[in-house]
Design an enzyme around this catalytic site. Sequence first.
Site, PDB file in Angstrom:
ATOM      1  N   HIS A 105       0.833  -1.212   0.000  1.00 54.91           N
ATOM      2  CA  HIS A 105       0.000   0.000   0.000  1.00 54.91           C
ATOM      3  C   HIS A 105       0.865   1.258   0.000  1.00 54.91           C
ATOM      4  O   HIS A 105       0.604   2.199  -0.774  1.00 54.91           O
ATOM      5  CB  HIS A 105      -0.910  -0.019   1.225  1.00 54.91           C
ATOM      6  CG  HIS A 105      -1.706   1.244   1.401  1.00 54.91           C
ATOM      7  ND1 HIS A 105      -2.951   1.432   0.831  1.00 54.91           N
ATOM      8  CD2 HIS A 105      -1.434   2.393   2.086  1.00 54.91           C
ATOM      9  CE1 HIS A 105      -3.407   2.626   1.154  1.00 54.91           C
ATOM     10  NE2 HIS A 105      -2.503   3.231   1.919  1.00 54.91           N
ATOM     11  N   GLU A 106       1.888   1.290   0.835  1.00 57.12           N
ATOM     12  CA  GLU A 106       2.771   2.461   0.873  1.00 57.12           C
ATOM     13  C   GLU A 106       3.525   2.616  -0.437  1.00 57.12           C
ATOM     14  O   GLU A 106       3.753   3.728  -0.908  1.00 57.12           O
ATOM     15  CB  GLU A 106       3.742   2.361   2.047  1.00 57.12           C
ATOM     16  CG  GLU A 106       3.069   2.329   3.416  1.00 57.12           C
ATOM     17  CD  GLU A 106       2.100   3.474   3.637  1.00 57.12           C
ATOM     18  OE1 GLU A 106       2.314   4.569   3.070  1.00 57.12           O
ATOM     19  OE2 GLU A 106       1.116   3.280   4.371  1.00 57.12           O
ATOM     20  N   HIS A 109       1.451   4.440  -2.862  1.00 52.27           N
ATOM     21  CA  HIS A 109       1.511   5.908  -2.790  1.00 52.27           C
ATOM     22  C   HIS A 109       2.703   6.440  -3.590  1.00 52.27           C
ATOM     23  O   HIS A 109       2.590   7.473  -4.266  1.00 52.27           O
ATOM     24  CB  HIS A 109       1.637   6.353  -1.333  1.00 52.27           C
ATOM     25  CG  HIS A 109       0.358   6.281  -0.563  1.00 52.27           C
ATOM     26  ND1 HIS A 109      -0.822   6.823  -1.024  1.00 52.27           N
ATOM     27  CD2 HIS A 109       0.073   5.727   0.655  1.00 52.27           C
ATOM     28  CE1 HIS A 109      -1.783   6.610  -0.138  1.00 52.27           C
ATOM     29  NE2 HIS A 109      -1.266   5.943   0.885  1.00 52.27           N
TER      30      HIS A 109
END
Length: 240
Positions: A105-106, A109
């Site tokens: 998920h990071e 980004h």
Amino acid sequence: MPYGYYYGFDWTYLILVLPCMIFSLIASSRVNSTFQKYSTQYSQRRLTGAEAARRVLAHNGVTGVRIERVAGNLTDHYDPRTNVIRLSDSVYTSTSTAAIGVAAHEAGHAVQYAKDYAPIKFRAAIIPLTNFGSKLAMPLILAGILLTFLGSLSTMLVYLGIAAFGLSFLFQLITLPVEFNASRRAIRAIEDAQLLTPEEQRGAEKTLKAAAMTYVAATAVALAQLLRLIMLFSNRRRRD
């Protein structure tokens, strides 16, 4: 007697803010329990969170992003200023499906910034304005309420304060598509690169869905507080 109170009871807080606060507490508890649950489900490929983040970046053709370890639990984040993904102690070296989901998920980004994803660029652009507005909101509202002798100027101060507070809601609202999109990018990369088995992938997905609900809850709280301010001031206007 303060506006919005009835026999010393703030009904606007009861019907608007309190339910959202309870929702926020439940969402926070849920993300912690879900992370703990899938922290014991380990990937067959023995990928660590840091390795998974690198695979997601590579899958999307993104280079030049550093991955560092940071102290704490669930303190994971991507810093666009330094182009660094920071993974917490419980994610960086862990091979669990929960850790892989969070790390991916990071990385999502970082991919958003690399691909010029519009919502995250807009969110980053309004952060200074949002921070400024959050500091001015309550002082302006209180000044407008207390300085009633200023007439229409006091009304303007309240309106400016509510508008400044509205920036916090705007930030939370824009955060929703940013976070959901990062999770979609993460799961797509995990699936396409076969980082996890289908069963393991479900663990990562459930972890990210639980985390997403905390952003939904934060948006709900911000909206409830904004509506409460509007209702309280509306009551004041009717009494004047």
